[in-house]
Scaffold this motif. Structure first.
Motif, PDB file in Angstrom:
ATOM      1  N   THR A   5       0.850  -1.184   0.000  1.00  0.00           N
ATOM      2  CA  THR A   5       0.000   0.000   0.000  1.00  0.00           C
ATOM      3  C   THR A   5       0.886   1.234   0.000  1.00  0.00           C
ATOM      4  O   THR A   5       1.887   1.291   0.729  1.00  0.00           O
ATOM      5  N   LEU A   6       0.535   2.222  -0.803  1.00  0.00           N
ATOM      6  CA  LEU A   6       1.276   3.472  -0.844  1.00  0.00           C
ATOM      7  C   LEU A   6       0.302   4.624  -0.609  1.00  0.00           C
ATOM      8  O   LEU A   6      -0.683   4.783  -1.344  1.00  0.00           O
ATOM      9  N   ILE A   7       0.553   5.389   0.433  1.00  0.00           N
ATOM     10  CA  ILE A   7      -0.240   6.582   0.725  1.00  0.00           C
ATOM     11  C   ILE A   7       0.515   7.776   0.162  1.00  0.00           C
ATOM     12  O   ILE A   7       1.619   8.101   0.620  1.00  0.00           O
ATOM     13  N   VAL A  27       3.957   7.440   2.327  1.00  0.00           N
ATOM     14  CA  VAL A  27       4.159   6.359   3.299  1.00  0.00           C
ATOM     15  C   VAL A  27       3.933   5.038   2.567  1.00  0.00           C
ATOM     16  O   VAL A  27       2.851   4.803   2.022  1.00  0.00           O
ATOM     17  N   ARG A  28       4.957   4.197   2.571  1.00  0.00           N
ATOM     18  CA  ARG A  28       4.845   2.887   1.900  1.00  0.00           C
ATOM     19  C   ARG A  28       4.687   1.798   2.958  1.00  0.00           C
ATOM     20  O   ARG A  28       5.450   1.732   3.926  1.00  0.00           O
ATOM     21  N   ASP A  40       8.065  11.106  -3.033  1.00  0.00           N
ATOM     22  CA  ASP A  40       7.999  10.478  -4.362  1.00  0.00           C
ATOM     23  C   ASP A  40       8.381   9.002  -4.340  1.00  0.00           C
ATOM     24  O   ASP A  40       9.175   8.523  -5.162  1.00  0.00           O
ATOM     25  N   LEU A  41       7.817   8.245  -3.416  1.00  0.00           N
ATOM     26  CA  LEU A  41       8.121   6.821  -3.346  1.00  0.00           C
ATOM     27  C   LEU A  41       7.413   6.086  -4.472  1.00  0.00           C
ATOM     28  O   LEU A  41       6.264   6.384  -4.805  1.00  0.00           O
ATOM     29  N   PRO A  42       8.072   5.107  -5.089  1.00  0.00           N
ATOM     30  CA  PRO A  42       7.421   4.344  -6.153  1.00  0.00           C
ATOM     31  C   PRO A  42       6.372   3.394  -5.584  1.00  0.00           C
ATOM     32  O   PRO A  42       6.541   2.842  -4.490  1.00  0.00           O
ATOM     33  N   GLU A  48      -1.582  -1.039  -3.901  1.00  0.00           N
ATOM     34  CA  GLU A  48      -2.758  -0.183  -3.818  1.00  0.00           C
ATOM     35  C   GLU A  48      -2.299   1.220  -3.453  1.00  0.00           C
ATOM     36  O   GLU A  48      -1.538   1.406  -2.498  1.00  0.00           O
ATOM     37  N   VAL A  49      -2.745   2.198  -4.189  1.00  0.00           N
ATOM     38  CA  VAL A  49      -2.367   3.583  -3.946  1.00  0.00           C
ATOM     39  C   VAL A  49      -3.549   4.324  -3.324  1.00  0.00           C
ATOM     40  O   VAL A  49      -4.652   4.324  -3.872  1.00  0.00           O
TER      41      VAL A  49
END
Length: 427
Positions: A5-7, A27-28, A40-42, A48-49
């Motif tokens: 999950t990436l917020i 936040v990853r 700018d985290l991939p 899920e973004v």
């Protein structure tokens, strides 16, 4: 398969070692764990973004002491004194609770916490009318999806304390999800006497469990005598939380700090019940980890925003400006990482440090009450309320999204609670 999950795009607040606004970073999350916080985290394949544009992202709140079963008797006695609380709530209403009432109250109370951004709860449970009541309380916590520390308070004869407590631990806490753990909620020495305190603290040491107890809230003489008893018998070697630590001197607070103790403050109830003026600043000045709690909704609000605002107001309002050094950052720390210290979970939750559990809250800022806030931490403490809570994650799993709780039939939960309210109060 681990869920990623990436917020993204939120204004992120971290709280360790002190609350700080990190700005617009991501936040990853890998599975149930915070993996990385940065710009700018991939997303990575299959992630899920969660678009947090216009949102504040921060660790979930920690309530360090709540009698959760009382959700079914909310506002039953909004203007009572502590003596009246003992008579009306514990003397009359508690014995009327059936196991199903305890389940209804604990489930609704835990969901109320999640709905308002409290992701970790210490459930100070003094409703063990029977083994079935205990089972119902713990089962409701599991069903809710909250991270909970169950404070088991055994009310029966001291001779039966060890057998009952060990039985509960063996039968109800052999769980794989790790979200619900156990501590000893002690009645001694100030409520049920010194003999009981010896048994409770020694049992806790034997089981390797912390203790949470109402200590220091029953007058100056009781506070002094109780602390001396715990010290003289070496009981504070077991991690102990002092709930309502209202009547200690600054020197005694230093002794509690040196012993590794912690404090739970209930700012609304301590004032409303006439217990005393919250000792927030004095406890923290002594170096004691100090958390916030709602205590009971029979005469208090159940959300952390109300507790933060009340603690902030009362501390800054101390006579002759004694509390003006207390800030919104201090109170947010109490509601997050410091609260996690109090309940023994500082290495698990309370901040966004990578490796911790992903217990997070997203707050809306696109409302009239939150828009154009120049200090995000000030806005969280002074302006936000439960309606601001849009998304809540516990162990990386969404329990609230789009302003709506997930995983539960809320009308059915409320119907059960209403049945409990009628049965208990009208009995």
């Amino acid at each position: 398969m681990t869920i990623m999950t990436l917020i993204k795009n939120g204004v992120v607040i971290d709280t360790e070692p002190e609350p700080v606004v990190l700005g617009r970073v991501d936040v990853r999350i890998e599975g149930d764990t915070i993996a990385e916080v940065g710009p700018d985290l991939p997303a990575g394949p299959g992630a899920e973004v969660i678009d947090a544009t216009g949102r504040i992202v921060l660790p979930g709140f920690v309530d360090t002491h709540r009698h959760t079963w009382q959700a079914g008797i909310r506002a039953v006695a909004p203007d009572i004194t502590f003596g009246e609380y003992l008579r009306r709530v514990l003397g009359e209403l508690a014995p009327r609770h059936r196991p199903r009432d305890v389940h209804a109250g604990n489930l609704a109370g835990a969901l109320e916490c999640l709905d308002s951004g409290i992701t970790t709860l210490l459930d100070w449970s003094h409703i063990q009318n029977s083994p079935a009541h205990t089972d119902a309380a713990v089962r409701a916590l599991h069903e809710s999806g909250i991270r909970a520390v169950f404070g088991y308070c055994y009310p029966g004869p001291v001779e039966e304390l060890a057998v009952a407590t060990k039985g509960v631990r063996e039968q109800l806490f052999d769980t794989s999800d790790g979200l619900v753990t156990m501590v000893i909620a002690a009645l001694g020495p100030e409520i049920a006497g010194e003999e009981r305190a010896l048994a409770e603290w020694r049992l806790a040491a034997d089981l390797g469990l912390p203790v949470t107890a109402h200590l220091g809230g029953h007058g100056r003489e009781s506070a002094q005598r109780g602390l001396a008893f715990l010290e003289e018998n070496g009981l504070l070697a077991t991690p102990t939380t002092f709930v309502h630590a209202l009547h200690y001197t600054d020197e005694e607070f230093k002794r509690i700090a040196a012993a590794g103790g912690s404090v739970s403050v209930s700012p609304v109830d301590e004032m409303n019940l006439g217990l005393g003026y919250p000792t927030t600043g004095r406890a923290r000045a002594a170096g004691i980890p100090t958390g916030l709690s709602a205590d009971t909704v029979v005469c208090s609000s159940g959300d952390m925003f109300s507790q933060m605002r009340t603690a902030h107001l009362l501390e800054r309002g101390r006579p002759e400006g004694a509390g003006l050094g207390f800030t919104t950052r201090d109170v947010l720390r109490m509601a997050t990482i410091e609260g996690a210290q109090v309940v023994g979970l500082a290495d698990v939750v309370g901040s966004l440090r990578p490796g911790k559990q992903a217990d997070l809250v997203l707050l809306r800022t696109d409302t009239l009450g939150m828009a154009a806030a120049h200090d995000p931490i000030g806005a969280v403490v002074l302006n936000a309320d439960p309606s601001s809570v849009e998304t809540v994650l516990v162990a990386g799993r969404p329990v609230k999204r789009g302003g709506r709780l997930l995983r539960h039939d809320l009308p059915a939960v409320l119907a059960d609670l209403a049945e409990t309210a009628g049965a208990v109060v009208k009995a």
